[in-house]
Design a protein around this motif. Sequence first.
Motif, mmCIF file in Angstrom:
data_model
loop_
_atom_site.group_PDB
_atom_site.id
_atom_site.type_symbol
_atom_site.label_atom_id
_atom_site.label_comp_id
_atom_site.label_asym_id
_atom_site.label_seq_id
_atom_site.Cartn_x
_atom_site.Cartn_y
_atom_site.Cartn_z
ATOM 1 N N GLU A 98 2.309 14.913 57.303
ATOM 2 C CA GLU A 98 3.462 14.132 56.807
ATOM 3 C C GLU A 98 3.080 13.404 55.513
ATOM 4 O O GLU A 98 3.876 13.346 54.568
ATOM 5 C CB GLU A 98 3.933 13.116 57.857
ATOM 6 C CG GLU A 98 4.600 13.711 59.083
ATOM 7 C CD GLU A 98 3.591 14.304 60.088
ATOM 8 O OE1 GLU A 98 2.399 13.933 60.045
ATOM 9 O OE2 GLU A 98 4.003 15.158 60.899
ATOM 10 N N ASP A 99 1.852 12.836 55.489
ATOM 11 C CA ASP A 99 1.383 12.165 54.262
ATOM 12 C C ASP A 99 1.349 13.134 53.088
ATOM 13 O O ASP A 99 1.681 12.776 51.953
ATOM 14 C CB ASP A 99 -0.039 11.597 54.453
ATOM 15 C CG ASP A 99 -0.096 10.481 55.483
ATOM 16 O OD1 ASP A 99 0.929 9.792 55.663
ATOM 17 O OD2 ASP A 99 -1.164 10.294 56.103
ATOM 18 N N PHE A 156 3.198 15.857 52.592
ATOM 19 C CA PHE A 156 4.554 16.112 52.093
ATOM 20 C C PHE A 156 5.090 14.891 51.341
ATOM 21 O O PHE A 156 5.771 15.023 50.322
ATOM 22 C CB PHE A 156 5.493 16.503 53.247
ATOM 23 C CG PHE A 156 5.346 17.957 53.636
ATOM 24 C CD1 PHE A 156 5.928 18.958 52.877
ATOM 25 C CD2 PHE A 156 4.585 18.320 54.742
ATOM 26 C CE1 PHE A 156 5.771 20.297 53.208
ATOM 27 C CE2 PHE A 156 4.424 19.662 55.081
ATOM 28 C CZ PHE A 156 5.015 20.653 54.318
ATOM 29 N N GLU A 157 4.763 13.689 51.838
ATOM 30 C CA GLU A 157 5.215 12.452 51.194
ATOM 31 C C GLU A 157 4.562 12.310 49.810
ATOM 32 O O GLU A 157 5.221 11.953 48.834
ATOM 33 C CB GLU A 157 4.867 11.253 52.100
ATOM 34 C CG GLU A 157 5.420 9.919 51.646
ATOM 35 C CD GLU A 157 6.923 9.946 51.378
ATOM 36 O OE1 GLU A 157 7.675 10.580 52.156
ATOM 37 O OE2 GLU A 157 7.345 9.346 50.363
ATOM 38 N N THR A 158 3.261 12.581 49.727
ATOM 39 C CA THR A 158 2.551 12.502 48.436
ATOM 40 C C THR A 158 3.161 13.470 47.439
ATOM 41 O O THR A 158 3.393 13.129 46.276
ATOM 42 C CB THR A 158 1.050 12.843 48.630
ATOM 43 O OG1 THR A 158 0.492 11.907 49.543
ATOM 44 C CG2 THR A 158 0.290 12.777 47.306
ATOM 45 N N ASN A 159 3.422 14.695 47.910
ATOM 46 C CA ASN A 159 4.002 15.708 47.018
ATOM 47 C C ASN A 159 5.323 15.221 46.433
ATOM 48 O O ASN A 159 5.581 15.366 45.239
ATOM 49 C CB ASN A 159 4.196 17.017 47.795
ATOM 50 C CG ASN A 159 4.606 18.163 46.890
ATOM 51 O OD1 ASN A 159 3.873 18.527 45.984
ATOM 52 N ND2 ASN A 159 5.791 18.701 47.113
ATOM 53 N N LYS A 160 6.140 14.596 47.303
ATOM 54 C CA LYS A 160 7.449 14.106 46.868
ATOM 55 C C LYS A 160 7.302 12.911 45.912
ATOM 56 O O LYS A 160 7.940 12.863 44.862
ATOM 57 C CB LYS A 160 8.260 13.700 48.106
ATOM 58 C CG LYS A 160 9.735 13.990 48.000
ATOM 59 C CD LYS A 160 10.424 13.882 49.349
ATOM 60 C CE LYS A 160 10.820 12.444 49.620
ATOM 61 N NZ LYS A 160 11.374 12.257 50.984
ATOM 62 N N GLU A 161 6.437 11.982 46.303
ATOM 63 C CA GLU A 161 6.235 10.766 45.512
ATOM 64 C C GLU A 161 5.765 11.114 44.099
ATOM 65 O O GLU A 161 6.287 10.608 43.100
ATOM 66 C CB GLU A 161 5.191 9.866 46.200
ATOM 67 C CG GLU A 161 4.826 8.613 45.391
ATOM 68 C CD GLU A 161 3.538 7.922 45.865
ATOM 69 O OE1 GLU A 161 2.558 8.617 46.217
ATOM 70 O OE2 GLU A 161 3.505 6.685 45.863
ATOM 71 N N THR A 195 -0.210 6.649 45.716
ATOM 72 C CA THR A 195 -0.597 5.886 46.905
ATOM 73 C C THR A 195 -1.688 6.677 47.614
ATOM 74 O O THR A 195 -1.452 7.778 48.100
ATOM 75 C CB THR A 195 0.610 5.725 47.852
ATOM 76 O OG1 THR A 195 1.726 5.244 47.095
ATOM 77 C CG2 THR A 195 0.294 4.753 48.974
ATOM 78 N N PRO A 209 -5.251 12.008 55.022
ATOM 79 C CA PRO A 209 -3.805 12.248 55.095
ATOM 80 C C PRO A 209 -3.415 13.185 56.236
ATOM 81 O O PRO A 209 -4.090 14.180 56.502
ATOM 82 C CB PRO A 209 -3.497 12.891 53.740
ATOM 83 C CG PRO A 209 -4.785 13.499 53.280
ATOM 84 C CD PRO A 209 -5.855 12.609 53.813
ATOM 85 N N ASN A 265 -5.829 12.401 49.691
ATOM 86 C CA ASN A 265 -4.646 13.100 49.187
ATOM 87 C C ASN A 265 -4.649 13.227 47.657
ATOM 88 O O ASN A 265 -3.641 13.614 47.072
ATOM 89 C CB ASN A 265 -3.366 12.400 49.656
ATOM 90 C CG ASN A 265 -3.288 10.966 49.163
ATOM 91 O OD1 ASN A 265 -4.307 10.379 48.789
ATOM 92 N ND2 ASN A 265 -2.094 10.395 49.177
#
Length: 384
Positions: A366-367, A369-374, A358, A363, A320
């Motif tokens: 879902e990972d 989208f989570e990475t983008n947000k984080e 992280t 990925p 990611n």
Amino acid sequence: MAKRRIAILGSTGSIGTQTLDVVRQHPDLFEVDMISARSNADLLAAQAREFNVNHVAICDETRYDTLCDTLKDCDCKVWSGIGSICNLVKSDGVDIVVGAMVGFSGLRPTLAALEAGKIVALANKETLVAAGNIVTRTMREHNAVILPVDSEHSAIFQCLLAAQGNEVEKIHLTASGGPFRTWDRKTIAGARASQALKHPNWDMGAKVTIDSATMMNKGFEVIEAKWLFDIDPSRIHVVVHPESIIHSMVEFADGAVIAQMGCPDMREPIGFALSFPSRVTVGNRKLDFAAIGSLTFEEPDLDRFPCLRLAYEAIARGGNTPCALNAANEVTVAAYLKDMISFYDIARINEKCLAGMTFAANPSIEDIFETNKEIAAIANGYID
Ligand code: MG
């Protein structure tokens, strides 16, 4: 060629308006089923009228009522939100989806179009940078097709039509070098967004023009080429070519290099993606070789353009990491455009975000989208 029905995601942007210009020249070949935009309701409504489209969608839901009001005497259906856009691209009334949204926001509708087995004419490279593995896997699973609109990748695609099954030795990805190509590091450090927005050759949107100035754009294009053409990044060589006449080249085992050339005008790759494998006129200038005189080439300078180095590092780390780099870069470029940070803060903050991310080797969506947000949150923390 049977008439092709087109959906344009991001119709009010640079690629979107140039796509409509190609369509305007060939009403016998193309019709527009659907257009969408982030927030420019006025231009979107004018386009809907001119092209007599069936569906219009606006991402920004607060602009929905205005859009409905402006179009109340039209036959077209008006929608809002990203969810409705994802549904509209799957429609049986659509043959080709032009992906011209800016940044990560293009990922969901692109995946939706691929899941429906559509031809996607892809200009939105961030989709492949953030989730290239998932996007290309989705394409294969649903017998969908991605045709590149990015000029370099359209060029590579055209060169590969001559490959006849022979393996590619190397891709030479050309870069204009951007507006700061000849500037020293200290002068570049003080450059404002208004200066970076003056691209010497290409007429493009603000985001990609800043990415050109930092050369992050070229780094992203290496990642884009890796996924589009299934080629190891070690075989992708970036070469600065200030005239932007050669749009990219492919080299084979015997040392033969095939190049694709043209005047820098995005309507050329757009037209080729819309009409492939046919070719149509697009209203561009034609090359005059004697007037050009000479073509020049130089190595990219990773010291003055550290974003290109970061892109290489992100590819090498994989997983990611490119998604994180893209997420950081979307935040830093937006801040630079508002004069909130300096030119080299873009690379500096992008690099810090990669250090703080992280990591996920494989990925899931879902990972991603989570990475983008984080990363957006981390990057914003460095800006305030
Ligand atoms: Mg390009």
